[in-house]
Design a protein around this motif. Structure first.
Motif, mmCIF file in Angstrom:
data_model
loop_
_atom_site.group_PDB
_atom_site.id
_atom_site.type_symbol
_atom_site.label_atom_id
_atom_site.label_comp_id
_atom_site.label_asym_id
_atom_site.label_seq_id
_atom_site.Cartn_x
_atom_site.Cartn_y
_atom_site.Cartn_z
ATOM 1 N N HIS A 1 0.832 -1.210 0.000
ATOM 2 C CA HIS A 1 0.000 0.000 0.000
ATOM 3 C C HIS A 1 0.870 1.265 0.000
ATOM 4 C CE1 HIS A 1 -3.429 2.567 0.824
ATOM 5 N NE2 HIS A 1 -2.745 3.108 1.837
ATOM 6 N N ILE A 2 1.921 1.228 0.820
ATOM 7 C CA ILE A 2 2.805 2.398 0.912
ATOM 8 C C ILE A 2 3.589 2.580 -0.387
ATOM 9 C CG2 ILE A 2 4.820 3.352 2.099
ATOM 10 C CD1 ILE A 2 3.753 2.071 4.675
ATOM 11 N N GLN A 3 3.975 1.447 -1.020
ATOM 12 C CA GLN A 3 4.691 1.539 -2.297
ATOM 13 C C GLN A 3 3.847 2.256 -3.355
ATOM 14 O OE1 GLN A 3 5.728 -2.571 -3.070
ATOM 15 N NE2 GLN A 3 7.861 -2.277 -2.374
ATOM 16 N N ARG A 4 2.552 1.905 -3.379
ATOM 17 C CA ARG A 4 1.669 2.586 -4.333
ATOM 18 C C ARG A 4 1.593 4.086 -4.029
ATOM 19 N NH1 ARG A 4 -1.410 -2.230 -3.678
ATOM 20 N NH2 ARG A 4 -2.710 -1.209 -2.091
ATOM 21 N N ASP A 5 1.523 4.395 -2.733
ATOM 22 C CA ASP A 5 1.473 5.815 -2.356
ATOM 23 C C ASP A 5 2.769 6.540 -2.749
ATOM 24 O OD1 ASP A 5 -1.041 5.532 -1.379
ATOM 25 O OD2 ASP A 5 -0.420 5.326 0.729
ATOM 26 N N VAL A 6 3.901 5.848 -2.520
ATOM 27 C CA VAL A 6 5.199 6.449 -2.851
ATOM 28 C C VAL A 6 5.309 6.676 -4.356
ATOM 29 C CG1 VAL A 6 7.686 6.030 -2.932
ATOM 30 C CG2 VAL A 6 6.404 5.573 -0.827
ATOM 31 N N THR A 7 4.869 5.683 -5.139
ATOM 32 C CA THR A 7 4.906 5.826 -6.605
ATOM 33 C C THR A 7 4.051 7.009 -7.058
ATOM 34 O OG1 THR A 7 5.246 3.443 -6.883
ATOM 35 C CG2 THR A 7 4.437 4.680 -8.796
ATOM 36 N N ASN A 8 2.862 7.094 -6.484
ATOM 37 C CA ASN A 8 1.979 8.222 -6.841
ATOM 38 C C ASN A 8 2.589 9.567 -6.434
ATOM 39 O OD1 ASN A 8 0.031 6.528 -7.928
ATOM 40 N ND2 ASN A 8 -1.047 6.288 -5.957
ATOM 41 N N ASN A 9 3.217 9.573 -5.261
ATOM 42 C CA ASN A 9 3.840 10.820 -4.804
ATOM 43 C C ASN A 9 5.053 11.200 -5.658
ATOM 44 O OD1 ASN A 9 2.073 11.420 -2.694
ATOM 45 N ND2 ASN A 9 3.113 9.977 -1.311
ATOM 46 N N GLU A 10 5.800 10.185 -6.129
ATOM 47 C CA GLU A 10 6.929 10.475 -7.019
ATOM 48 C C GLU A 10 6.440 11.081 -8.332
ATOM 49 O OE1 GLU A 10 8.963 6.774 -7.358
ATOM 50 O OE2 GLU A 10 10.324 7.195 -5.676
ATOM 51 N N LYS A 11 5.352 10.527 -8.866
ATOM 52 C CA LYS A 11 4.778 11.096 -10.089
ATOM 53 C C LYS A 11 4.294 12.527 -9.843
ATOM 54 C CE LYS A 11 3.270 6.691 -12.078
ATOM 55 N NZ LYS A 11 2.096 5.879 -12.521
ATOM 56 N N PHE A 12 3.699 12.715 -8.683
ATOM 57 C CA PHE A 12 3.238 14.060 -8.329
ATOM 58 C C PHE A 12 4.420 15.029 -8.243
ATOM 59 C CE2 PHE A 12 2.329 17.177 -4.931
ATOM 60 C CZ PHE A 12 1.266 17.847 -5.522
ATOM 61 N N LEU A 13 5.536 14.535 -7.657
ATOM 62 C CA LEU A 13 6.733 15.368 -7.531
ATOM 63 C C LEU A 13 7.307 15.711 -8.912
ATOM 64 C CD1 LEU A 13 8.828 16.697 -5.701
ATOM 65 C CD2 LEU A 13 10.064 14.521 -5.631
ATOM 66 N N GLU A 14 7.349 14.721 -9.804
ATOM 67 C CA GLU A 14 7.844 14.977 -11.160
ATOM 68 C C GLU A 14 6.971 15.999 -11.884
ATOM 69 O OE1 GLU A 14 8.008 11.226 -13.091
ATOM 70 O OE2 GLU A 14 9.727 10.488 -11.937
ATOM 71 N N SER A 15 5.668 15.862 -11.691
ATOM 72 C CA SER A 15 4.762 16.822 -12.339
ATOM 73 C C SER A 15 4.966 18.226 -11.779
ATOM 74 C CB SER A 15 3.309 16.387 -12.153
ATOM 75 O OG SER A 15 2.917 16.487 -10.789
ATOM 76 N N LEU A 16 5.291 18.310 -10.482
ATOM 77 C CA LEU A 16 5.546 19.618 -9.876
ATOM 78 C C LEU A 16 6.793 20.267 -10.469
ATOM 79 C CD1 LEU A 16 4.809 19.093 -6.064
ATOM 80 C CD2 LEU A 16 3.444 20.346 -7.734
ATOM 81 N N ILE A 17 7.838 19.448 -10.669
ATOM 82 C CA ILE A 17 9.088 19.977 -11.231
ATOM 83 C C ILE A 17 8.857 20.497 -12.648
ATOM 84 C CG2 ILE A 17 11.419 19.368 -11.977
ATOM 85 C CD1 ILE A 17 11.483 17.355 -9.640
ATOM 86 N N LYS A 18 8.138 19.701 -13.454
ATOM 87 C CA LYS A 18 7.835 20.143 -14.818
ATOM 88 C C LYS A 18 6.965 21.394 -14.808
ATOM 89 C CE LYS A 18 8.110 15.561 -16.941
ATOM 90 N NZ LYS A 18 7.362 14.501 -17.680
ATOM 91 N N GLU A 19 5.992 21.385 -13.916
ATOM 92 C CA GLU A 19 5.072 22.524 -13.843
ATOM 93 C C GLU A 19 5.789 23.779 -13.369
ATOM 94 O OE1 GLU A 19 0.805 23.739 -11.771
ATOM 95 O OE2 GLU A 19 1.548 21.690 -11.661
ATOM 96 N N GLU A 20 6.780 23.594 -12.477
ATOM 97 C CA GLU A 20 7.541 24.746 -11.993
ATOM 98 C C GLU A 20 8.312 25.397 -13.134
ATOM 99 O OE1 GLU A 20 10.879 25.861 -8.580
ATOM 100 O OE2 GLU A 20 10.470 23.782 -9.108
#
Length: 208
Positions: free
Chosen positions: A161-180
C-alpha cells in the motif's frame, strides 16, 4: 572730355567709342568707320537706341522689384510653414506621450493580472503539496509502527500500500518539477508577448 582732356570730335564705329583729336592719332589712325561726333549725337534722345535703353532699364527695375517682393513673400511663407510644422511636431509629441502613458498603464495592468493569476495557481499547488506532505508524514509514522508491532503479513500488505502511495507521490513530484519550469516559462513568456503585441503591431498614433 577724353583721357587727353580734350573735347570729343569724332566717333569710331569699329571701337564704338568717342574720340578726341589725339585719340585718333594714337589709336584710331587706321580705323575706316569714323563719324563726326556732332552727327552721331544729333537727336540721340529720340533715337531707337535711347528709347530701347530706357525701356530696358524700366523692365530691369520692374523685374528686380518683382523678384525682391517674391523673395520677401518666400521668407514670410517660410516662417509661416516653420510655425505650422513646429506646432504639428508639438502636437505629435503630445500624442506620443499620451499613447505611451496609456500603453504603460495597459501593460502594467495586464502584467499584474497575469502575475495574480499565476500566483493563484501557485498557491493551489502549495496547498496540494502541504496535503501530500501531511499524508507522507502520516505514512512515515505508520511505517515506523509497522516496523515495531505488525506481523509479517501486515507488514507485507502495508508495504504494498505504501509503495503505491510512494509511486503516486513520485509522479506528483515529477509533475511539480515540470510545472515549476513551465510556470517560470509562462510568466516570462506572457510578459514578452505583451510587449511584442503592443510595440511592433501598434503605431504610435493608434489608440489603445
Amino acid at each position: 572730355m577724353s583721357k587727353h582732356n580734350e573735347n570729343y570730335q569724332i566717333f569710331c564705329q569699329k571701337h564704338d567709342a568717342p574720340c578726341c583729336r589725339r585719340c585718333v592719332t594714337e589709336t584710331h589712325n587706321d580705323c575706316k568707320e569714323i563719324d563726326v561726333i556732332d552727327d552721331v549725337i544729333r537727336n540721340v534722345k529720340s533715337s531707337n537706341a535711347f528709347l530701347d535703353i530706357e525701356q530696358m532699364l524700366a523692365e530691369l527695375s520692374e523685374n528686380l522689384q518683382r523678384i525682391r517682393k517674391d523673395r520677401q513673400e518666400n521668407i514670410k511663407s517660410l516662417m509661416k510653414n516653420r510655425a505650422t510644422i513646429e506646432k504639428e511636431v508639438q502636437q505629435t509629441r503630445s500624442l506620443i506621450n499620451n499613447h505611451l502613458d496609456k500603453l504603460q498603464e495597459s501593460l502594467i495592468k495586464e502584467l499584474y493580472a497575469a502575475a495574480e493569476k499565476e500566483s493563484s495557481k501557485i498557491k493551489n499547488v502549495i496547498s496540494s503539496i502541504q496535503e501530500k506532505e501531511k499524508k507522507i508524514s502520516e505514512s512515515q509514522t505508520n511505517f515506523d509502527r509497522i516496523k515495531q508491532h505488525a506481523s509479517n503479513l501486515q507488514s507485507f500488505l502495508a508495504l504494498k500500500h505504501i509503495q503505491r502511495d510512494v509511486t503516486n507521490n513520485e509522479k506528483f513530484l515529477e509533475s511539480l518539477i515540470k510545472e515549476e519550469n513551465m510556470t517560470m516559462y509562462l510568466c516570462l513568456g506572457k510578459t514578452k508577448n505583451l510587449l511584442r503585441f503592443y510595440l511592433p503591431r501598434r503605431r504610435i498614433w493608434e489608440p489603445l
